[in-house]
Scaffold this active site. Structure first.
Site, PDB file in Angstrom:
ATOM      1  N   GLU A 238       0.832  -1.198   0.000  1.00  0.00           N
ATOM      2  CA  GLU A 238       0.000   0.000   0.000  1.00  0.00           C
ATOM      3  C   GLU A 238       0.867   1.248   0.000  1.00  0.00           C
ATOM      4  OE1 GLU A 238      -4.112  -1.181   2.252  1.00  0.00           O
ATOM      5  OE2 GLU A 238      -2.369  -0.889   3.546  1.00  0.00           O
TER       6      GLU A 238
ATOM      7  N   CYS B 275       1.992  -1.936  15.647  1.00  0.00           N
ATOM      8  CA  CYS B 275       1.944  -1.591  14.228  1.00  0.00           C
ATOM      9  C   CYS B 275       1.325  -2.735  13.438  1.00  0.00           C
ATOM     10  CB  CYS B 275       3.356  -1.295  13.723  1.00  0.00           C
ATOM     11  SG  CYS B 275       3.462  -0.990  11.946  1.00  0.00           S
TER      12      CYS B 275
ATOM     13  N   GLY C 184       7.141  -1.814   5.813  1.00  0.00           N
ATOM     14  CA  GLY C 184       8.518  -2.271   5.762  1.00  0.00           C
ATOM     15  C   GLY C 184       9.524  -1.356   6.434  1.00  0.00           C
ATOM     16  N   GLU C 185      10.672  -1.932   6.734  1.00  0.00           N
ATOM     17  CA  GLU C 185      11.850  -1.219   7.243  1.00  0.00           C
ATOM     18  C   GLU C 185      12.786  -1.027   6.059  1.00  0.00           C
ATOM     19  OE1 GLU C 185      14.971   0.515   8.702  1.00  0.00           O
ATOM     20  OE2 GLU C 185      13.265   0.244  10.061  1.00  0.00           O
TER      21      GLU C 185
ATOM     22  N   SER D 214      12.761   6.593   6.949  1.00  0.00           N
ATOM     23  CA  SER D 214      12.390   6.215   8.309  1.00  0.00           C
ATOM     24  C   SER D 214      13.002   4.874   8.671  1.00  0.00           C
ATOM     25  CB  SER D 214      10.863   6.140   8.433  1.00  0.00           C
ATOM     26  OG  SER D 214      10.473   5.760   9.738  1.00  0.00           O
TER      27      SER D 214
ATOM     28  N   SER E   3      12.323   6.079  14.394  1.00  0.00           N
ATOM     29  CA  SER E   3      11.124   5.668  15.131  1.00  0.00           C
ATOM     30  C   SER E   3      11.557   5.167  16.499  1.00  0.00           C
ATOM     31  CB  SER E   3      10.374   4.575  14.352  1.00  0.00           C
ATOM     32  OG  SER E   3       9.896   5.073  13.130  1.00  0.00           O
ATOM     33  N   LEU E   4      11.468   6.023  17.495  1.00  0.00           N
ATOM     34  CA  LEU E   4      12.019   5.708  18.816  1.00  0.00           C
ATOM     35  C   LEU E   4      10.962   5.096  19.736  1.00  0.00           C
ATOM     36  CD1 LEU E   4      14.814   6.021  20.215  1.00  0.00           C
ATOM     37  CD2 LEU E   4      13.850   8.028  21.352  1.00  0.00           C
TER      38      LEU E   4
ATOM     39  N   CYS F 135      -0.197   6.355   9.943  1.00  0.00           N
ATOM     40  CA  CYS F 135       1.033   5.716  10.413  1.00  0.00           C
ATOM     41  C   CYS F 135       0.715   4.478  11.248  1.00  0.00           C
ATOM     42  CB  CYS F 135       1.823   6.719  11.246  1.00  0.00           C
ATOM     43  SG  CYS F 135       3.407   6.118  11.829  1.00  0.00           S
TER      44      CYS F 135
END
Length: 391
Positions: free
Chosen positions: A124, A151, A199-200, A233, A256-257, A378
């Site tokens: 997406e 998430c 995804g990362e 990110s 992203s902490l 998000c």
């Protein structure tokens, strides 16, 4: 009841089960997507044309059509020989993304697109129109292996990495829709790209960084988007952050902490079990020093989990210990995901969190969340197909 900044308490952590995925750094092996023109470096495009029996300069002509004119119909690429267009398209322009559903919100100015890839995997992207910019949130993987429990993407597990062209085509598809006046607000073009979809991205390093280069390279080599308009990110893959800092791109880094203390972040962001908070922040600071680009700290505010003012104060101390003027914090009201018992923080708690950061001199802006009613905000992207029921 509020907790004084200097007296942190240990709350129980009602964390969700790990879900179907564990922490996965390497994508499962699957058949590669077909080679696309966008996968080729600019220097490879001419030779690819020669392989097809064409003149090398046809590579630049095709790049001009694809990246500058946003043309995807070979029949309209009139500077290419009519007799060659079908052969070129079959060899270098395979269909990578097939749209299967589009949902809109915010008067049609937020658009979530669901695509099916060549092997049936789903991804997406979300296009958001603002007064002064057109931003697209794109995916770099089908699913995600980072397994963050709040998430939806992380809980779905990792299907596979996307190719460079599959990543870039999300942007060109949105740019075509804008250029053709298919989105309310008049003709436009994507100005900002955020790697905050599925995804990362830094776990798919080669394809993601190549995609960034296609985005920022001036036309006809690429789309000509300003590097300042591209945000990468990451949950904190320290070696990859350091490597990206040396790429010479100077995109914005978003870390992203979600927690300033290792005890909680180990649960919320499992990669923290490999690289701790301090290591991730040190890498973010090094990124700033290498690129001059201010780093964004992303922090999803989860009610009664990580939204205490003392945690904001601790975060402020950690950031200031690494210098001033290098970082900005974006608190994000938690977006609901199917099956989750967690909710966003109360407004008063959110304000106290922001105030604690500002009292430490940390620039802080609560993220404008759009598309939550279409599961496009998000943490909500889960690529549920039309035939799949929603929880």
């Amino acid at each position: 009841m509020t907790t004084p900044l200097d007296t942190p308490t240990r709350e129980p952590l009602p964390l969700a089960p790990a879900g179907p995925g564990k922490l996965v750094m390497s994508a499962p092996r699957r058949g590669k997507p077909p080679r696309h023109f966008v996968d080729l470096e600019p220097a490879e495009r001419g030779p690819a044309m020669v392989e097809l029996g064409e003149k090398a300069f046809r590579g630049k002509q095709l790049a001009t059509q694809w990246f500058e004119r946003l043309e995807d119909d070979p029949a309209r690429m009139t500077d290419l020989p009519a007799a060659s267009r079908t052969r070129i398209a079959e060899a270098l322009l395979p269909t990578l993304l097939t749209p299967i559903r589009t949902l809109t919100a915010d008067g049609g100015t937020t658009i979530k697109s669901l695509y099916r890839l060549h092997d049936g995997a789903l991804v997406e992207s979300v296009l958001m129109r603002y007064k002064n910019r057109d931003t697209i949130c794109i995916s770099s993987q089908a699913g995600c292996g980072m397994n963050c429990p709040f998430c939806a993407t992380g809980q779905a597990g990792l299907t596979r990495n996307l190719s460079t062209a599959e990543i870039v085509e999300q942007v060109t598809a949105a740019s075509r829709a804008l250029a053709r006046d298919e989105v309310p607000g008049g003709p436009g073009r994507v100005s900002n790209v955020v790697f905050m979809g599925m995804g990362e991205a830094l776990a798919n390093y080669k394809s993601a960084v190549a995609a960034v280069r296609r985005l920022v390279s001036p036309a006809p080599d690429g789309l000509g988007i300003s590097a300042r308009g591209v945000t990468m990110s990451t949950v904190g893959l320290v070696p990859a952050i350091d490597k990206f800092a040396q790429e010479g791109i100077a995109a914005t880094l978003a870390l992203s902490l979600h927690a300033p203390d290792d005890e909680l972040r180990d649960e919320l962001v499992p990669i923290n079990q490999r690289w701790k908070v301090g290591e991730a922040l040190d890498a973010a600071r090094r990124y700033f020093e290498a690129t001059g680009r201010r780093v964004s700290i992303e922090y999803a505010l989860i009610k009664d989990i990580n939204d205490q003012a003392w945690r904001a104060d601790r975060l402020g101390k950690l950031l200031n210990a690494r210098g001033r003027g290098w970082v900005h914090v974006n608190p994000i009201p938690l977006n609901p995901t199917p099956g989750s018992k967690w909710t966003a923080s109360d407004p008063a708690v959110e304000r106290a969190f922001v105030a604690a950061l500002e009292n430490r001199g940390i620039p802080t802006t609560v993220r404008d969340t759009r598309g939550s009613d279409i599961d496009g905000a998000c943490g909500q992207l889960a690529a549920i197909g039309p035939e799949q029921p929603r929880a």
